[in-house]
Design a protein around this motif. Structure first.
Motif, mmCIF file in Angstrom:
data_model
loop_
_atom_site.group_PDB
_atom_site.id
_atom_site.type_symbol
_atom_site.label_atom_id
_atom_site.label_comp_id
_atom_site.label_asym_id
_atom_site.label_seq_id
_atom_site.Cartn_x
_atom_site.Cartn_y
_atom_site.Cartn_z
ATOM 1 N N VAL A 1 0.865 -1.184 0.000
ATOM 2 C CA VAL A 1 0.000 0.000 0.000
ATOM 3 C C VAL A 1 0.896 1.227 0.000
ATOM 4 O O VAL A 1 1.859 1.308 0.775
ATOM 5 C CB VAL A 1 -0.923 0.024 1.233
ATOM 6 N N LYS A 2 0.565 2.179 -0.892
ATOM 7 C CA LYS A 2 1.348 3.409 -1.000
ATOM 8 C C LYS A 2 0.410 4.616 -1.001
ATOM 9 O O LYS A 2 -0.586 4.622 -1.726
ATOM 10 C CB LYS A 2 2.160 3.412 -2.299
ATOM 11 N N LEU A 3 0.737 5.615 -0.184
ATOM 12 C CA LEU A 3 0.056 6.903 -0.211
ATOM 13 C C LEU A 3 0.968 7.850 -0.975
ATOM 14 O O LEU A 3 2.159 7.981 -0.643
ATOM 15 C CB LEU A 3 -0.193 7.431 1.200
ATOM 16 N N ILE A 4 0.425 8.510 -1.994
ATOM 17 C CA ILE A 4 1.233 9.280 -2.941
ATOM 18 C C ILE A 4 0.683 10.690 -3.117
ATOM 19 O O ILE A 4 -0.537 10.888 -3.173
ATOM 20 C CB ILE A 4 1.256 8.546 -4.305
ATOM 21 N N ASP A 5 1.580 11.662 -3.194
ATOM 22 C CA ASP A 5 1.250 13.051 -3.500
ATOM 23 C C ASP A 5 1.469 13.228 -5.005
ATOM 24 O O ASP A 5 2.600 13.126 -5.490
ATOM 25 C CB ASP A 5 2.174 13.979 -2.707
ATOM 26 N N VAL A 6 0.385 13.472 -5.742
ATOM 27 C CA VAL A 6 0.468 13.627 -7.200
ATOM 28 C C VAL A 6 0.501 15.115 -7.547
ATOM 29 O O VAL A 6 -0.441 15.859 -7.272
ATOM 30 C CB VAL A 6 -0.714 12.939 -7.919
ATOM 31 N N TYR A 7 1.603 15.533 -8.151
ATOM 32 C CA TYR A 7 1.775 16.925 -8.559
ATOM 33 C C TYR A 7 0.895 17.220 -9.770
ATOM 34 O O TYR A 7 0.647 16.336 -10.593
ATOM 35 C CB TYR A 7 3.235 17.188 -8.926
ATOM 36 N N PRO B 1 12.113 13.181 -25.900
ATOM 37 C CA PRO B 1 12.315 11.887 -25.236
ATOM 38 C C PRO B 1 13.144 12.024 -23.957
ATOM 39 O O PRO B 1 14.172 12.685 -23.946
ATOM 40 C CB PRO B 1 13.052 11.046 -26.279
ATOM 41 N N GLY B 2 12.626 11.424 -22.879
ATOM 42 C CA GLY B 2 13.333 11.424 -21.607
ATOM 43 C C GLY B 2 13.126 12.646 -20.739
ATOM 44 O O GLY B 2 13.454 12.641 -19.564
ATOM 45 N N GLU B 3 12.563 13.723 -21.295
ATOM 46 C CA GLU B 3 12.414 14.964 -20.524
ATOM 47 C C GLU B 3 11.230 14.926 -19.553
ATOM 48 O O GLU B 3 11.292 15.506 -18.482
ATOM 49 C CB GLU B 3 12.277 16.176 -21.451
ATOM 50 N N TYR B 4 10.133 14.241 -19.908
ATOM 51 C CA TYR B 4 8.973 14.206 -19.016
ATOM 52 C C TYR B 4 9.349 13.565 -17.689
ATOM 53 O O TYR B 4 8.972 14.040 -16.625
ATOM 54 C CB TYR B 4 7.799 13.457 -19.654
ATOM 55 N N ALA B 5 10.134 12.512 -17.730
ATOM 56 C CA ALA B 5 10.529 11.806 -16.509
ATOM 57 C C ALA B 5 11.375 12.693 -15.599
ATOM 58 O O ALA B 5 11.446 12.456 -14.400
ATOM 59 C CB ALA B 5 11.288 10.533 -16.856
ATOM 60 N N LYS B 6 12.012 13.715 -16.148
ATOM 61 C CA LYS B 6 12.835 14.617 -15.350
ATOM 62 C C LYS B 6 12.030 15.782 -14.775
ATOM 63 O O LYS B 6 12.517 16.504 -13.918
ATOM 64 C CB LYS B 6 13.966 15.187 -16.205
ATOM 65 N N SER B 7 10.787 15.958 -15.216
ATOM 66 C CA SER B 7 10.000 17.107 -14.779
ATOM 67 C C SER B 7 9.166 16.757 -13.551
ATOM 68 O O SER B 7 8.992 15.593 -13.197
ATOM 69 C CB SER B 7 9.079 17.580 -15.908
ATOM 70 N N LEU B 8 8.631 17.777 -12.924
ATOM 71 C CA LEU B 8 7.717 17.587 -11.800
ATOM 72 C C LEU B 8 6.267 17.502 -12.266
ATOM 73 O O LEU B 8 5.379 17.284 -11.456
ATOM 74 C CB LEU B 8 7.867 18.743 -10.803
ATOM 75 N N ASN B 9 6.028 17.662 -13.546
ATOM 76 C CA ASN B 9 4.670 17.604 -14.072
ATOM 77 C C ASN B 9 4.106 16.196 -13.908
ATOM 78 O O ASN B 9 4.605 15.249 -14.496
ATOM 79 C CB ASN B 9 4.634 18.016 -15.544
ATOM 80 N N GLY B 10 3.077 16.060 -13.058
ATOM 81 C CA GLY B 10 2.479 14.757 -12.814
ATOM 82 C C GLY B 10 3.295 13.860 -11.908
ATOM 83 O O GLY B 10 2.970 12.682 -11.733
ATOM 84 N N TYR B 11 4.348 14.403 -11.310
ATOM 85 C CA TYR B 11 5.232 13.619 -10.434
ATOM 86 C C TYR B 11 4.416 12.934 -9.340
ATOM 87 O O TYR B 11 3.514 13.533 -8.752
ATOM 88 C CB TYR B 11 6.271 14.543 -9.810
ATOM 89 N N GLU B 12 4.719 11.678 -9.047
ATOM 90 C CA GLU B 12 4.019 10.912 -8.020
ATOM 91 C C GLU B 12 4.995 10.643 -6.877
ATOM 92 O O GLU B 12 5.780 9.696 -6.904
ATOM 93 C CB GLU B 12 3.453 9.621 -8.598
ATOM 94 N N LEU B 13 4.923 11.514 -5.862
ATOM 95 C CA LEU B 13 5.831 11.456 -4.717
ATOM 96 C C LEU B 13 5.272 10.528 -3.643
ATOM 97 O O LEU B 13 4.229 10.807 -3.066
ATOM 98 C CB LEU B 13 6.020 12.857 -4.134
ATOM 99 N N PRO B 14 5.951 9.407 -3.368
ATOM 100 C CA PRO B 14 5.454 8.505 -2.313
ATOM 101 C C PRO B 14 5.663 9.130 -0.933
ATOM 102 O O PRO B 14 6.764 9.575 -0.617
ATOM 103 C CB PRO B 14 6.283 7.239 -2.497
#
Length: 183
Positions: free
Chosen positions: A48-54, A71-84
């Motif tokens: 079970v994970k509680l996540i803060d979705v940006y 390519p590869g830039e979305y993963a480096k951004s905070l857009n939609g980031y899912e912080l556990p």
């Protein structure tokens, strides 16, 4: 703790997500999950994970929505980031007792109390809360054979079987996460 977007579309991950928050929400203290789940096997893991979705526009970027990121830039951004914020695993064999493991009853809804420990976090306005439940945390936690064996470390190849896990969210079996929210 790593961005959780990489597991979002896996078939063994169930996710529930809130609407964007209308105000900051401060969570402090104990967090716990009460999960009602079943498996077709005789053992299973439940993570079970509680996540803060940006928000998707959390970070201003050089690319437009129409063209998307290189390519590869979305993963480096905070857009939609899912912080556990909180993550924990419960191995089914130890649900009733850590000293005396026992098999799960196949296809029987079983209550799992999963403490997610004490946390202090502010979910900012515009962010969303997400709860993910998954059935494996490999390679962080060893693979569960889905068959009850005296020791997973001694499991044989034939002990590893495919199993289906179900999470219940009915009135009779209300899976939920408890948070202490500061007003």
């Amino acid at each position: 703790m790593a961005d959780q977007r990489f597991v979002e579309h896996r078939p063994d991950v169930a996710a529930w997500i809130s609407r964007p928050l209308e105000r900051d929400v401060t969570v402090t203290g104990e967090i716990a999950a009460q999960l009602f789940a079943s498996t077709t096997g005789t053992d299973s893991d439940f993570v079970v994970k509680l996540i803060d979705v940006y928000p998707e526009d959390a970070q201003k970027s050089a690319w437009t929505a129409a063209e998307g990121p290189p390519p590869g830039e979305y993963a480096k951004s905070l857009n939609g980031y899912e912080l556990p914020i909180a993550m924990e695993i419960r191995r089914g064999r130890y649900n009733a007792s850590f000293e005396h493991p026992k098999p799960l009853v196949p296809n029987q809804a079983t209550a799992f109390a999963i403490p997610l420990r004490s946390h202090d976090h502010v979910f900012l306005k515009g962010h969303r809360l997400m709860v993910q439940v998954q059935s494996t945390w490999f390679p962080l936690i060893d693979r569960n054979p889905q068959t009850f064996v005296p020791s997973i470390y001694d499991a044989k190849a034939e002990d590893f079987v495919a199993a289906t896990q179900r999470i219940y969210t009915s009135r009779e079996h209300p899976s939920h996460v408890t948070l202490s929210v500061v007003r």
